[in-house]
Design a protein around this motif. Structure first.
Motif, mmCIF file in Angstrom:
data_model
loop_
_atom_site.group_PDB
_atom_site.id
_atom_site.type_symbol
_atom_site.label_atom_id
_atom_site.label_comp_id
_atom_site.label_asym_id
_atom_site.label_seq_id
_atom_site.Cartn_x
_atom_site.Cartn_y
_atom_site.Cartn_z
ATOM 1 N N ASP A 284 98.762 112.325 92.367
ATOM 2 C CA ASP A 284 98.207 111.112 93.222
ATOM 3 C C ASP A 284 99.328 110.507 93.785
ATOM 4 N N ILE A 285 100.620 110.627 93.014
ATOM 5 C CA ILE A 285 101.804 109.616 93.837
ATOM 6 C C ILE A 285 102.253 110.641 94.965
ATOM 7 N N LEU A 286 102.414 111.834 94.664
ATOM 8 C CA LEU A 286 103.029 112.774 95.861
ATOM 9 C C LEU A 286 101.749 112.780 96.889
ATOM 10 N N SER A 287 100.369 112.839 96.975
ATOM 11 C CA SER A 287 99.549 112.988 97.720
ATOM 12 C C SER A 287 99.435 111.781 98.702
ATOM 13 N N ASN A 288 99.989 110.548 97.971
ATOM 14 C CA ASN A 288 99.792 109.431 98.919
ATOM 15 C C ASN A 288 101.212 108.977 99.746
ATOM 16 N N ARG A 289 102.127 110.167 99.574
ATOM 17 C CA ARG A 289 103.482 109.729 100.252
ATOM 18 C C ARG A 289 103.218 109.974 101.725
ATOM 19 N N PRO A 290 103.754 109.102 102.696
ATOM 20 C CA PRO A 290 103.551 109.285 104.191
ATOM 21 C C PRO A 290 103.862 110.642 104.706
ATOM 22 N N GLU A 291 104.809 111.192 103.825
ATOM 23 C CA GLU A 291 105.749 112.369 104.336
ATOM 24 C C GLU A 291 104.769 113.572 104.168
ATOM 25 N N VAL A 292 103.678 113.555 103.262
ATOM 26 C CA VAL A 292 102.992 114.688 102.728
ATOM 27 C C VAL A 292 101.625 114.841 103.275
ATOM 28 N N ASP A 293 101.406 116.064 103.658
ATOM 29 C CA ASP A 293 99.926 116.543 104.116
ATOM 30 C C ASP A 293 99.287 116.715 102.797
ATOM 31 N N LYS A 294 98.133 115.733 102.584
ATOM 32 C CA LYS A 294 97.593 115.889 101.206
ATOM 33 C C LYS A 294 96.561 116.936 100.964
ATOM 34 N N ASN A 295 96.473 117.651 102.198
ATOM 35 C CA ASN A 295 95.367 118.935 102.142
ATOM 36 C C ASN A 295 96.387 120.094 101.981
ATOM 37 N N ARG A 296 97.634 119.933 101.831
ATOM 38 C CA ARG A 296 98.396 121.178 101.817
ATOM 39 C C ARG A 296 99.403 121.208 100.444
ATOM 40 N N ILE A 297 98.731 120.865 99.364
ATOM 41 C CA ILE A 297 99.787 120.738 98.158
ATOM 42 C C ILE A 297 99.434 121.825 97.294
ATOM 43 N N GLY A 298 100.619 122.473 96.677
ATOM 44 C CA GLY A 298 100.570 123.439 95.612
ATOM 45 C C GLY A 298 101.274 122.922 94.320
ATOM 46 N N CYS A 299 101.210 123.762 93.279
ATOM 47 C CA CYS A 299 101.943 123.414 92.354
ATOM 48 C C CYS A 299 102.727 124.737 91.601
ATOM 49 N N ALA A 300 103.546 124.658 90.882
ATOM 50 C CA ALA A 300 104.329 125.997 90.306
ATOM 51 C C ALA A 300 105.144 125.332 89.255
ATOM 52 N N GLY A 301 105.190 126.244 88.113
ATOM 53 C CA GLY A 301 106.273 126.298 86.898
ATOM 54 C C GLY A 301 106.257 127.166 86.023
ATOM 55 N N LEU A 302 107.568 127.509 85.566
ATOM 56 C CA LEU A 302 107.585 128.522 84.455
ATOM 57 C C LEU A 302 107.356 128.184 82.834
ATOM 58 N N SER A 303 106.905 129.172 82.253
ATOM 59 C CA SER A 303 106.625 128.793 80.768
ATOM 60 C C SER A 303 105.748 127.565 80.463
ATOM 61 N N GLY A 304 106.459 126.527 80.021
ATOM 62 C CA GLY A 304 105.639 125.258 79.999
ATOM 63 C C GLY A 304 105.077 124.797 81.340
#
Length: 433
Positions: A284-304
């Protein structure tokens, strides 16, 4: 920072593989520090429980047989022909079983500090959830960038290391804690991959999740442990950055996992549900940032972080592109072979009756999805990693989105090294640019 001599990660791995004491002293081995105490099968040796042993002895085959080979809500069932109908039911059942806590209204985000480092604008953030101490986070973007950027929610690993969370995948100054240097060298090819993505043109948010770093449980906050590995009478929260204190805390926190998980069950929720809820607040917080295009959000991570990607990417359609690294196998693998190598952050009671583990992430079909596995990853068995890849591929092909899925296998042990990062970043570029 202290000058204590560091124990090489390879030495820890050797100890865990060879010491009988390791099995006795860790009731639940957190993921990236926990390696199999069971010898690997010889080449071409069958791994089915018909010819081998299971973690729960003669009960193994029976336990694995309780859930159907193709669970009732699997998209692989012939009865499911409409993606939307299936997704609605699979999503509803998974959310029901995860029992996410109510997070209330959106928290107020406080900017604690701003600075420039590594060619990046960096903000240190905090926000307060309905429980626990404030969540700390870092927001990174290319220096001076203003236009809406594609964004990544970077999910830190478990690593048997709850003292550190977000700091495990960033670099914020030339001087780093020696244990963080070691961690990044061993698992990430010496790179702070959140920084590398930001330098590539992404806005990146990295936050501490439940029970890690700023969200960790302090000794002073618990009571009643008067014996065994959880006793706290000789422990202190003073001088927390000393390497010996960090290592002692991580050992204690590993033992504390089963207590936390049981308590959450009794409170009417699950550890995966709590983590998902907290990750969604960060989203939610990332999506609401003015520098962010909320229609182009991804996620990633290793292990946990890969585990968190499986749940967040599978259950939240705002994640338009997901890269799950070093955490993809089947419930059979966990039932028969590898439950002891994993954190309690994994387990959702009864979910295997409805979906196999890879199918949780598969709920996101046809959104772009990449899985990265390591052939010699001791946290899983290779046959079940391969089976999980086949399950996801089948789901995407059946949905007419075969080009949106990519499963890749790499030589080596549990890691997200530079060649893997290159492939992951290019996958993000392909779908989010």
């Amino acid at each position: 920072m202290d000058n204590m001599k560091k124990e090489p990660a390879t030495s820890r791995r050797k100890f865990l593989k060879t010491s009988a004491g390791a099995a006795a002293s860790w009731a639940v081995l957190p993921d990236a520090l926990a390696f199999s105490l069971i010898p690997k099968p010889l080449p071409n040796e069958p791994t089915s429980m018909a010819t081998g042993k299971s973690l729960i002895g003669t009960y193994g085959e029976w336990a694995a047989s309780l859930a159907k080979n193709i669970p009732s809500l699997s998209f692989r069932q012939t009865k499911w022909t409409n993606i939307k109908t299936w997704q609605k039911e699979a999503l509803a059942k998974t959310n029901e079983l995860m029992c996410k806590p109510d997070m209330g209204k959106a928290p107020v985000v406080t900017v604690e500090k701003k600075y420039v480092y590594d060619g990046l604008d960096i903000e240190e953030l905090s926000w307060k959830l309905p429980y626990g101490r404030p969540t700390k986070a870092y927001f990174l973007k290319p220096q001076g960038a203003q236009k809406p950027l594609p964004a990544i929610l970077a999910l830190h690993d478990h690593g048997g290391n709850k003292y550190f969370g977000k700091r495990k995948i960033v670099r914020l100054a030339d001087d780093m804690h020696p244990l963080l240097v070691e961690h990044q060298e061993h698992y990430y090819g010496g790179k702070a991959w959140a920084n590398e993505l930001a330098k590539r043109g992404y806005a990146v948010l990295v936050h501490d999740v439940f029970a890690f770093e700023s969200r960790r449980v302090l000794y002073e906050e618990v009571a009643g442990f008067t014996y065994g590995p959880l006793k706290t009478d000789s422990k202190t929260d003073a001088d927390p950055e000393k390497s010996e204190n960090i290592q002692a805390y991580n050992a204690w926190a590993g033992e504390h996992e089963h207590v936390m998980s049981k308590s959450l069950f009794c409170g009417g929720t699950t550890w995966p549900g709590v983590v998902l809820a907290e990750d969604q607040v960060a989203l939610d917080i990332l999506s609401n940032r003015p520098e962010v295009d909320k229609n182009r959000i991804g996620c990633a991570g290793l292990s946990g972080g890969g585990l968190r990607t499986a749940y967040l990417g599978g259950l939240d359609a705002r994640i338009k592109c997901a890269v799950c690294v070093g955490f993809m196998s089947t419930w059979d693998d966990f039932t028969l072979h590898k439950s002891f190598t994993h954190t309690w952050m994994l387990y959702v009671p009864l979910l295997p009756n409805y979906l196999d583990f890879p199918e949780v992430l598969g709920i996101r079909v046809p959104l772009p999805t990449m899985i990265q596995n390591n052939n010699d990853d001791d946290l899983f068995t290779l046959p079940e990693m391969t089976k999980a890849d086949s399950i996801l591929r089948e789901i995407f092909v059946k949905a007419g989105a075969g080009d949106k899925y990519q499963g890749k296998f790499y030589d080596g042990e549990h890691k997200f090294d530079q060649p893997m990062q290159k492939d992951a970043f290019e996958w993000f570029d392909k779908w989010l640019s």
